[in-house]
Design an enzyme around this catalytic site. Structure first.
Site, mmCIF file in Angstrom:
data_model
loop_
_atom_site.group_PDB
_atom_site.id
_atom_site.type_symbol
_atom_site.label_atom_id
_atom_site.label_comp_id
_atom_site.label_asym_id
_atom_site.label_seq_id
_atom_site.Cartn_x
_atom_site.Cartn_y
_atom_site.Cartn_z
ATOM 1 N N GLY A 16 0.819 -1.213 0.000
ATOM 2 C CA GLY A 16 0.000 0.000 0.000
ATOM 3 C C GLY A 16 0.848 1.255 0.000
ATOM 4 O O GLY A 16 0.680 2.135 0.847
ATOM 5 N N THR A 17 1.763 1.367 -0.964
ATOM 6 C CA THR A 17 2.717 2.478 -0.974
ATOM 7 C C THR A 17 2.052 3.846 -1.096
ATOM 8 O O THR A 17 2.599 4.845 -0.612
ATOM 9 C CB THR A 17 3.718 2.299 -2.126
ATOM 10 O OG1 THR A 17 2.993 2.144 -3.353
ATOM 11 C CG2 THR A 17 4.577 1.061 -1.912
ATOM 12 N N ARG A 18 0.876 3.902 -1.723
ATOM 13 C CA ARG A 18 0.219 5.204 -1.891
ATOM 14 C C ARG A 18 -0.312 5.781 -0.583
ATOM 15 O O ARG A 18 -0.632 6.968 -0.507
ATOM 16 C CB ARG A 18 -0.920 5.082 -2.913
ATOM 17 C CG ARG A 18 -0.442 5.011 -4.348
ATOM 18 C CD ARG A 18 -1.589 4.864 -5.328
ATOM 19 N NE ARG A 18 -2.139 3.507 -5.318
ATOM 20 C CZ ARG A 18 -3.174 3.116 -6.047
ATOM 21 N NH1 ARG A 18 -3.793 3.994 -6.832
ATOM 22 N NH2 ARG A 18 -3.604 1.882 -6.002
ATOM 23 N N MET A 19 -0.378 4.957 0.467
ATOM 24 C CA MET A 19 -0.781 5.472 1.773
ATOM 25 C C MET A 19 0.336 6.278 2.423
ATOM 26 O O MET A 19 0.108 6.999 3.396
ATOM 27 C CB MET A 19 -1.169 4.318 2.699
ATOM 28 C CG MET A 19 -2.408 3.563 2.294
ATOM 29 S SD MET A 19 -3.925 4.536 2.438
ATOM 30 C CE MET A 19 -4.126 4.596 4.217
ATOM 31 N N LYS A 20 1.563 6.126 1.880
ATOM 32 C CA LYS A 20 2.734 6.811 2.445
ATOM 33 C C LYS A 20 2.843 6.518 3.944
ATOM 34 O O LYS A 20 2.808 7.417 4.791
ATOM 35 C CB LYS A 20 2.677 8.316 2.177
ATOM 36 C CG LYS A 20 2.628 8.666 0.693
ATOM 37 C CD LYS A 20 2.787 10.134 0.467
ATOM 38 C CE LYS A 20 2.646 10.548 -0.990
ATOM 39 N NZ LYS A 20 3.074 9.634 -1.999
#
Length: 339
Positions: A16-20
């Site tokens: 879930g990289t877009r959650m930062k």
């Protein structure tokens, strides 16, 4: 009622990289519990009791979050795509039908899953995929249909051409598949795409090529079925779950002033004629009898209130057991939880 002929397979291995965030995406909290638990509860309420969760990134933390839940865990050692994740769970899927869900879709409703399963069986489909319409479909796989309107394939955003990117119907990432077809098709899926991954979506085109029955289940409310991919979307999911819960309470006879500011956990029981003032938060295993009043800004956790209890504004109560008619003055802080 439990359905013994279906296994729920929940994809929860990704980063879930877009959650930062340093935390696994499915463990982010949405209205008092991790997103993953909302998905499992919806499936369980729909009668899908046999549940398998595919873990990978931060698997130990995900396993810990699932303590007390009757699920089987399957490890995807390397994240090589959604299709690869499902293949890892082949041995764990022992029923004729498999329902595939994503662990980041906390707004999925049990009744939606029930309706989708009913259609899948009524039409004797081999594969049913949920779709929905978006005004701005960027980032989602597009649904390709032939001249007769039948689904032919799913193309991912990064692999789509300009004409395909203009399509507004998107894949919601929720599937019902007959087990035999699912794994036979997945074993034929390659990784010749922009990501170099095994796409679960490629099963759609393969199923068609194999002459199998592929059906769409078009859900009209996109918000219910889309995944959470950012903190903004997480906040939107939180607000939606809060709104659903407050609507349920108000229809049951509870008065809530400024509902958008009031949060009552799903496990909390609230009696009729209770009055909840703005900015109230009630959590844990709290139980409120009838005709209680909770003042503005008060926080209650694991509290039991008898009938007619009044809590003044800006109180913080934990583990309190209050007899009927008790009045708590404003600004009271009391922790009676067992050590």
């Amino acid at each position: 009622m439990s359905d013994p002929n279906i296994t729920v397979l929940v994809l929860a291995a990704g980063k879930g990289t877009r959650m930062k965030s340093q935390h696994a995406k499915v463990l982010h909290q949405a209205f008092f519990r991790p997103m993953l638990l909302h998905v499992l509860e919806a499936a369980r309420t729909a009668g899908m009791q046999q549940q398998v969760v595919i873990v990978g990134h931060q698997r130990d933390r995900v396993r810990q979050a699932l303590t007390g839940h009757e699920v089987e865990l399957v490890v995807q050692e390397q994240q090589q795509g959604t299709g690869h994740a499902v293949l890892c769970a082949e041995a764990a899927c022992r029923t004729p039908t498999v329902c595939i869900l994503c662990g980041d879709t906390p707004l999925i409703r049990p009744e939606t899953l029930t309706a989708m399963l009913a259609q899948h069986r009524q039409r004797r489909a081999d594969l049913t995929l949920m779709t929905t319409m978006l005004e701005q479909p960027f980032g989602y796989g597009r649904v390709l249909r032939d001249a007769a309107g039948a689904i032919t394939a799913i193309v991912e955003e990064k692999d789509a051409d300009p004409k395909q990117r203009a399509i507004r119907e998107i894949n919601a990432g929720i599937y019902l598949a007959e087990r035999e077809l699912l794994f036979a098709a997945l074993k034929r899926v390659g990784s010749n795409n922009s990501q170099g991954e095994v796409y679960l979506t490629d099963v759609v085109g393969l199923a068609r090529a194999m002459g199998r029955v592929v059906q769409p289940f078009v859900h009209p409310v996109a918000l219910d079925v889309l995944g959470v991919n950012s903190r903004l979307e997480l906040a939107q999911a939180e607000a939606e779950l809060q709104g659903r819960r407050n609507r349920e309470l108000m229809l049951a006879g509870v008065t809530i002033i400024q509902p958008a500011t009031v949060a009552v956990a799903p496990e909390v029981q609230v009696g009729q004629d209770c009055l909840l003032h703005p900015q109230v938060r009630i959590s844990g295993r709290s139980h409120l009898g009838s005709d209680c009043s909770i003042g503005s800004g008060s926080l209650l956790h694991d509290c039991e209130l008898g009938d007619g209890v009044g809590i003044g504004p800006y109180c913080v109560l934990t583990g309190c057991r209050l007899a009927a008619g008790t009045i708590i003055p404003p600004l009271t802080v009391r922790d009676e939880a067992p050590c």
